[in-house]
Design a protein around this motif. Structure first.
Motif, mmCIF file in Angstrom:
data_model
loop_
_atom_site.group_PDB
_atom_site.id
_atom_site.type_symbol
_atom_site.label_atom_id
_atom_site.label_comp_id
_atom_site.label_asym_id
_atom_site.label_seq_id
_atom_site.Cartn_x
_atom_site.Cartn_y
_atom_site.Cartn_z
ATOM 1 N N UNK A 1 6.697 1.983 -11.105
ATOM 2 C CA UNK A 1 7.307 3.005 -10.270
ATOM 3 C C UNK A 1 6.837 4.413 -10.582
ATOM 4 N N UNK A 2 6.109 4.572 -11.688
ATOM 5 C CA UNK A 2 5.583 5.887 -12.069
ATOM 6 C C UNK A 2 4.056 5.885 -12.016
ATOM 7 N N UNK A 3 3.454 4.962 -12.766
ATOM 8 C CA UNK A 3 2.003 4.758 -12.724
ATOM 9 C C UNK A 3 1.688 3.559 -11.837
ATOM 10 N N UNK A 4 2.312 2.435 -12.157
ATOM 11 C CA UNK A 4 2.119 1.224 -11.366
ATOM 12 C C UNK A 4 3.106 1.224 -10.209
ATOM 13 N N UNK B 1 3.993 -0.377 -6.511
ATOM 14 C CA UNK B 1 3.720 -1.444 -5.558
ATOM 15 C C UNK B 1 3.265 -0.857 -4.223
ATOM 16 N N UNK B 2 2.239 -1.495 -3.653
ATOM 17 C CA UNK B 2 1.665 -0.972 -2.418
ATOM 18 C C UNK B 2 0.478 -0.069 -2.665
ATOM 19 N N UNK B 3 0.102 0.109 -3.958
ATOM 20 C CA UNK B 3 -1.030 0.952 -4.309
ATOM 21 C C UNK B 3 -1.893 0.210 -5.327
ATOM 22 N N UNK C 1 -5.471 4.250 -5.768
ATOM 23 C CA UNK C 1 -5.777 4.461 -4.343
ATOM 24 C C UNK C 1 -4.866 3.578 -3.510
ATOM 25 N N UNK C 2 -4.668 3.977 -2.293
ATOM 26 C CA UNK C 2 -3.968 3.137 -1.326
ATOM 27 C C UNK C 2 -4.983 2.541 -0.363
ATOM 28 N N UNK C 3 -4.543 1.548 0.370
ATOM 29 C CA UNK C 3 -5.426 0.870 1.316
ATOM 30 C C UNK C 3 -6.097 1.885 2.237
ATOM 31 N N UNK C 4 -7.427 1.757 2.377
ATOM 32 C CA UNK C 4 -8.232 2.609 3.256
ATOM 33 C C UNK C 4 -8.262 4.078 2.830
ATOM 34 N N UNK D 1 -2.552 -11.160 -3.131
ATOM 35 C CA UNK D 1 -2.183 -12.368 -2.377
ATOM 36 C C UNK D 1 -0.671 -12.537 -2.317
ATOM 37 N N UNK D 2 0.033 -11.918 -3.275
ATOM 38 C CA UNK D 2 1.491 -11.957 -3.269
ATOM 39 C C UNK D 2 2.042 -10.893 -2.334
ATOM 40 N N UNK D 3 1.505 -9.699 -2.473
ATOM 41 C CA UNK D 3 1.975 -8.563 -1.692
ATOM 42 C C UNK D 3 0.802 -7.625 -1.425
ATOM 43 N N UNK D 4 0.558 -7.229 -0.174
ATOM 44 C CA UNK D 4 -0.552 -6.333 0.128
ATOM 45 C C UNK D 4 -0.494 -5.064 -0.732
ATOM 46 N N UNK D 5 -1.624 -4.745 -1.352
ATOM 47 C CA UNK D 5 -1.686 -3.526 -2.137
ATOM 48 C C UNK D 5 -1.122 -3.649 -3.536
ATOM 49 N N UNK D 6 -0.740 -4.857 -3.942
ATOM 50 C CA UNK D 6 -0.158 -5.013 -5.271
ATOM 51 C C UNK D 6 -1.265 -5.225 -6.296
ATOM 52 N N UNK D 7 -1.572 -4.183 -7.038
ATOM 53 C CA UNK D 7 -2.594 -4.255 -8.073
ATOM 54 C C UNK D 7 -2.207 -3.271 -9.161
ATOM 55 N N UNK D 8 -1.367 -3.711 -10.078
ATOM 56 C CA UNK D 8 -0.796 -2.809 -11.077
ATOM 57 C C UNK D 8 -1.568 -2.833 -12.397
ATOM 58 N N UNK D 9 -1.221 -1.876 -13.265
ATOM 59 C CA UNK D 9 -1.768 -1.815 -14.613
ATOM 60 C C UNK D 9 -0.802 -2.520 -15.565
#
Length: 307
Positions: free
Chosen positions: A55-58, A60-62, A81-84, A284-292
């Motif tokens: 919620x601060x660095x990681x 969801x959706x980014x 980054x966010x999508x596009x 694959x779970x949620x679009x844009x979900x790529x956390x640290x």
């Protein structure tokens, strides 16, 4: 009279000991508080990876990846980054016991469309990063120098390193520059000679990209397609340990504690050597979900013992 002197001396000793104990206690509390403030006030993980600063660095959706801390652990830079949207570098600093609001670094001041892969040098005096306008076209390594209270204008690294398309720069405390050569699709190393990175040479490893050298230079982490199961197409993180003769061991998969059926990527080690940071692509779970994520480097040391 003699008894009074003895009693007075004893009282002084008790007061001195009490003062010393109080001072020691206060010092320990200050150190404890300072330690708690590190890493964005996050509770350090054990041997199981956890999302870093959800919620601060990681967010969801980014997409987030490639995080780096200053040697004193009071500055943090990461890519997101966010999508596009274009990849950008963001930062926060520990000031007066509190972390500042996360802001965009904008090192190139718009002269390059995208900035990514920040790495703070071991002496804290420079930040290396990748900047480019078009993917697989003009990726080069840039840097900024630390001034008194700010960073210098971005400077393109003047080195044979930048004669090809390159990215993901980093180096250990007493070593040269490690980076990935996109033109040759190989990991390279450029020795540091009098402050200049010259004579690039290929790193003799079997596979992998996005290589990160440990702070002490004793192991190298890479991202690579899973090599244990033929039908897998996701990326895992592997480690190469440096042998006594300077060569690298065979790659070792960090195992299912770190690696999953999703893609793990962009590994890095904190300056104190305690934590492994990496990105995990779960889109694959949620679009844009790529956390640290982060985890104790004990997961690496246990593999060293098994060699």
């Amino acid at each position: 009279m003699k008894n009074h002197i003895i009693k007075f001396s004893a009282l002084l000793i008790i007061l001195c000991l009490s003062a010393c104990k109080t001072e020691k206690s206060n010092t320990e509390e200050d150190v404890s508080t300072a330690q708690e403030n590190l890493y964005l006030d996050q509770k350090p993980p054990g041997s199981i990876p956890e999302v870093f600063a959800l919620g601060v660095v990681s967010i969801n959706g980014r997409y987030e990846s490639t995080i780096s801390f200053s040697p004193d652990l009071k500055e943090m830079y990461f890519e997101a980054k966010r999508e596009n949207e274009a990849s950008q570098i963001y930062f926060s600093k520990l000031v007066n016991g509190a972390w500042t609001t996360i802001k965009k670094a904008n090192f190139t001041k718009g002269s390059k469309k995208e900035e990514m892969h920040p790495f703070i040098s071991p002496d804290g005096k420079r930040i290396y990063f990748t900047a480019y306008d078009s993917i697989f076209s003009d990726e080069r390594i840039w840097y900024v120098n630390r001034l008194e209270n700010e960073w210098s204008d971005a400077i393109k690294l003047n080195s044979p390193v930048n004669e090809d398309m390159v990215f993901f720069p980093n180096h250990s405390k007493n070593d040269g520059l490690y980076y990935f050569n996109l033109s040759k699709f190989k990991t390279y190393y450029a020795p540091n000679k009098n402050g200049e990175f010259i004579e690039p040479q290929e790193v003799d490893i079997d596979m992998g990209h996005h290589a990160f050298i440990s702070p002490n230079g004793d192991y190298l982490l890479v991202t690579a397609r899973n090599n244990e199961e033929e039908n897998r197409k996701d990326n895992d993180i592997y480690v190469y340990f440096k042998n006594q003769d300077g060569t690298w061991s065979n790659p070792i998969n960090l195992g299912t504690t770190v690696n999953t059926n999703f893609s793990e990527k962009t590994p890095s080690i904190s300056p104190d050597g305690k934590y492994l940071f990496f990105g995990r692509d779960e889109r694959d779970i949620e679009p844009g979900l790529s956390n640290i994520f982060w985890v104790s480097t004990e997961v690496i040391e246990k593999l060293r013992l098994k060699q």
